[in-house]
Design a protein around this motif. Structure first.
Motif, short mmCIF file in Angstrom:
data_model
loop_
_atom_site.label_atom_id
_atom_site.label_comp_id
_atom_site.label_asym_id
_atom_site.label_seq_id
_atom_site.Cartn_x
_atom_site.Cartn_y
_atom_site.Cartn_z
N GLY A 310 0.81 -1.21 0.00
CA GLY A 310 0.00 0.00 0.00
C GLY A 310 0.85 1.26 0.00
O GLY A 310 2.03 1.24 0.35
N MET A 311 0.22 2.37 -0.35
CA MET A 311 0.93 3.64 -0.51
C MET A 311 0.08 4.77 0.04
O MET A 311 -1.14 4.75 -0.03
N HIS A 312 0.73 5.78 0.59
CA HIS A 312 0.11 7.06 0.90
C HIS A 312 0.63 8.10 -0.08
O HIS A 312 1.80 8.05 -0.48
N PHE A 313 -0.24 9.03 -0.44
CA PHE A 313 0.13 10.07 -1.41
C PHE A 313 0.04 11.43 -0.75
O PHE A 313 -0.97 11.77 -0.13
N LEU A 314 1.11 12.21 -0.87
CA LEU A 314 1.17 13.56 -0.32
C LEU A 314 0.73 14.53 -1.41
O LEU A 314 1.39 14.61 -2.45
N TYR A 315 -0.37 15.25 -1.21
CA TYR A 315 -0.87 16.15 -2.23
C TYR A 315 -1.04 17.56 -1.67
O TYR A 315 -1.00 17.78 -0.46
N GLY A 316 -1.23 18.52 -2.56
CA GLY A 316 -1.42 19.90 -2.13
C GLY A 316 -0.19 20.51 -1.49
O GLY A 316 -0.30 21.43 -0.68
N LEU A 317 1.00 20.02 -1.86
CA LEU A 317 2.23 20.53 -1.28
C LEU A 317 2.49 21.95 -1.78
O LEU A 317 2.58 22.19 -2.98
N GLY A 318 2.61 22.87 -0.86
CA GLY A 318 2.86 24.26 -1.22
C GLY A 318 3.39 25.03 -0.03
O GLY A 318 3.41 24.53 1.10
N GLY A 319 3.85 26.24 -0.28
CA GLY A 319 4.39 27.04 0.80
C GLY A 319 5.05 28.29 0.29
O GLY A 319 4.95 28.63 -0.90
N ALA A 320 5.74 28.97 1.18
CA ALA A 320 6.39 30.23 0.82
C ALA A 320 7.53 30.48 1.78
O ALA A 320 7.54 29.97 2.91
N GLY A 321 8.50 31.29 1.32
CA GLY A 321 9.60 31.70 2.18
C GLY A 321 10.87 30.93 1.92
O GLY A 321 10.87 29.83 1.35
N PRO A 322 12.01 31.48 2.35
CA PRO A 322 13.31 30.85 2.08
C PRO A 322 13.48 29.49 2.74
O PRO A 322 14.23 28.65 2.25
N ALA A 323 12.80 29.26 3.87
CA ALA A 323 12.92 27.97 4.55
C ALA A 323 11.79 27.02 4.20
O ALA A 323 11.64 25.98 4.85
N ALA A 324 11.00 27.33 3.17
CA ALA A 324 9.88 26.47 2.80
C ALA A 324 10.32 25.05 2.47
O ALA A 324 9.62 24.09 2.85
N PRO A 325 11.45 24.82 1.76
CA PRO A 325 11.88 23.43 1.53
C PRO A 325 12.12 22.66 2.83
O PRO A 325 11.81 21.47 2.91
N LEU A 326 12.67 23.32 3.86
CA LEU A 326 12.85 22.65 5.14
C LEU A 326 11.51 22.32 5.78
O LEU A 326 11.34 21.26 6.40
N MET A 327 10.54 23.21 5.61
CA MET A 327 9.20 22.96 6.11
C MET A 327 8.57 21.77 5.38
O MET A 327 7.91 20.92 5.98
N ALA A 328 8.79 21.71 4.06
CA ALA A 328 8.26 20.60 3.27
C ALA A 328 8.88 19.28 3.72
O ALA A 328 8.20 18.24 3.78
N ARG A 329 10.17 19.31 4.04
CA ARG A 329 10.82 18.09 4.52
C ARG A 329 10.19 17.62 5.83
O ARG A 329 9.97 16.41 6.03
N ALA A 330 9.87 18.56 6.71
CA ALA A 330 9.22 18.18 7.97
C ALA A 330 7.87 17.54 7.72
O ALA A 330 7.49 16.56 8.38
N LEU A 331 7.12 18.06 6.75
CA LEU A 331 5.82 17.48 6.41
C LEU A 331 5.98 16.08 5.84
O LEU A 331 5.19 15.17 6.14
N CYS A 332 6.99 15.89 5.00
CA CYS A 332 7.23 14.57 4.41
C CYS A 332 7.60 13.55 5.48
O CYS A 332 7.15 12.39 5.45
N ARG A 333 8.40 13.95 6.43
CA ARG A 333 8.77 13.04 7.51
C ARG A 333 7.58 12.73 8.41
O ARG A 333 7.43 11.60 8.90
N HIS A 334 6.72 13.73 8.62
CA HIS A 334 5.50 13.48 9.38
C HIS A 334 4.58 12.51 8.62
O HIS A 334 3.99 11.59 9.23
N ALA A 335 4.49 12.68 7.30
CA ALA A 335 3.68 11.77 6.48
C ALA A 335 4.25 10.36 6.52
O ALA A 335 3.50 9.37 6.49
N HIS A 336 5.57 10.24 6.55
CA HIS A 336 6.21 8.93 6.68
C HIS A 336 5.73 8.22 7.95
O HIS A 336 5.39 7.03 7.92
#
Length: 406
Positions: A310-336
């Motif tokens: 089985g798989m989970h899919f992360l959708y609606g990924l978006g954000g703003a600001g210079p640290a947004a990629p770090l924020m996205a990484r935190a969301l991905c790890r939470h989804a994991h």
């Protein structure tokens, strides 16, 4: 009404008709066809087999309007008609992107399969053309399809024979789920806040509502039973205390990111085929090491992808600001961690080629894919405004991938 497909080799005619969801014969025939068709590039590379868990309509039934067609050829195993092709289609209204506030009624083609023994006979093209007739009847202005960039037969079918143009090149990024949880933020300076569906809808509409392919019915997506929640990553100081989405929208922090999680595990399962024995052995070894050394060393392990998973899919990924990629990484790890608790083996997402958040998405390149989205204008209706024909519009930084169609 049936449509006769052209036959290049003088074989029996092929009729295209609507799939009967109440017919056990149709359901069994489509299941056999799906099992005979592997998804993904061939030529020694890994292929995926999709098990639809007994529901051939699962990938479209959550859309506002949908249709499934099958192609039948005479002379089946018992002398009757044999299902040799299938295609699905759905229609929704989406944003055309680039901050235009323009929406268009768009159709999506997916799940096109033709039996290996009946290919190169025009069946795939007939299924596409019949589906396009329905799209036009329903008032769709555009149709698009996603295919693997390396799948030359599929790309050639749509671009050379069906009149589609190459449009966008997003990437499917996949990360395996380990036996241990991941810390959302190594620095502990990022907080992940879960949003209620209504708050998530408001945030999406106000901050991501003009992203290309953003669905107008985002409320239906977020309230679907397969949507497991929406999560916002912000600096820890902005979340303690959390004052609600109104305060966030009124004065957002310098950097933030948002994403939602979709439960594909309860809709379909995947299986990797064609993997060499060495890869299978190495995967078993990583799992054994993870089991023996976790929780102390937390060895990255390859889950068992060689049986249905089985798989989970992360959708609606978006954000703003210079640290947004770090924020996205935190969301991905939470989804994991959510996927691990639910028994899913991988977390996947799909991002645009130029999306700045792509740098923050952890993934294993061997498990992912490079997609090609092709688009076709079905009818005038997009208007003669600043953007004109959407098929000729340059890409924006981001793209919204609807989980109902993944």
């Amino acid at each position: 009404m049936a449509v006769v497909a052209p036959e290049d080799d003088g074989g029996a005619p092929v009729a295209v008709r609507e799939f009967d969801a109440h017919s056990e014969r149709d359901r069994a025939a489509v299941e056999r066809l799906e099992r005979a068709c592997e998804v993904g590039p061939s030529g020694g590379k890994l292929c995926l087999f999709t098990d639809l868990l007994g529901d051939p309509l699962c990938r479209v039934r959550h859309s506002p309007a949908y249709l499934m067609l099958v192609a039948e050829a005479a002379g089946g195993p018992l002398g009757g008609a044999e299902v040799v092709g299938v295609v699905r289609g759905c229609i929704k209204t989406v944003a055309c992107g680039r901050g235009s506030n323009l929406f268009s009624k768009v159709a999506y083609l997916l799940g096109l399969r033709v039996s290996p023994g009946h290919r190169r006979r025009g069946i795939g093209r007939s299924l596409v053309e019949r589906m396009e007739e329905w799209f036009r009847q329903m008032g769709a202005e555009y149709a698009y399809v996603a295919t693997d960039r390396d799948n030359e037969p599929s790309v050639r079918l749509f671009t050379a024979r069906c009149g589609y143009a190459k449009f966008r090149t997003p990437s499917v990024l996949v990360h395996p789920v380990f036996r241990h949880d991941l810390a959302p933020s190594r620095s502990r300076r990022i907080a992940v806040v879960e949003l209620a569906p209504r708050d998530a809808e408001r945030l999406y509409r106000e901050r991501l509502g003009d992203v290309e392919f953003f669905p107008r019915d985002i409320d239906a997506v977020l309230s679907n039973a397969l949507s497991l929640g929406t999560f916002l990553a912000v600096p820890d100081a902005a979340a303690r205390p959390w004052r609600g989405v109104d305060a966030f929208l009124a004065a957002p922090p310098e950097s933030w990111a948002v994403a939602s999680v979709w439960n594909c595990k309860d809709a379909f399962r995947l299986e990797v085929r064609g993997a060499p024995r060495l890869w299978r052995a190495l995967a078993r070894a990583t799992r054994a090491a993870d089991r023996a050394l976790s929780p102390w060393l937390r060895v990255p392990s390859v889950p068992n992808l060689f049986e249905p998973f089985g798989m989970h899919f992360l959708y609606g990924l978006g954000g703003a600001g210079p640290a947004a990629p770090l924020m996205a990484r935190a969301l991905c790890r939470h989804a994991h961690n959510l996927a691990r608790a639910a028994g899913a083996c991988v977390v996947a997402t799909e991002v645009g080629a130029c999306d700045p958040l792509r740098a923050g998405v952890p993934h294993w390149p061997r498990l992912g894919a490079e997609d090609l989205w092709c688009i076709k204008r079905l009818a005038d209706g997009y208007g003669d405004g600043a953007l004109g024909d959407w098929t000729k519009a340059p890409p924006g930084a981001s793209i919204f991938v609807d989980p109902r169609e993944f």
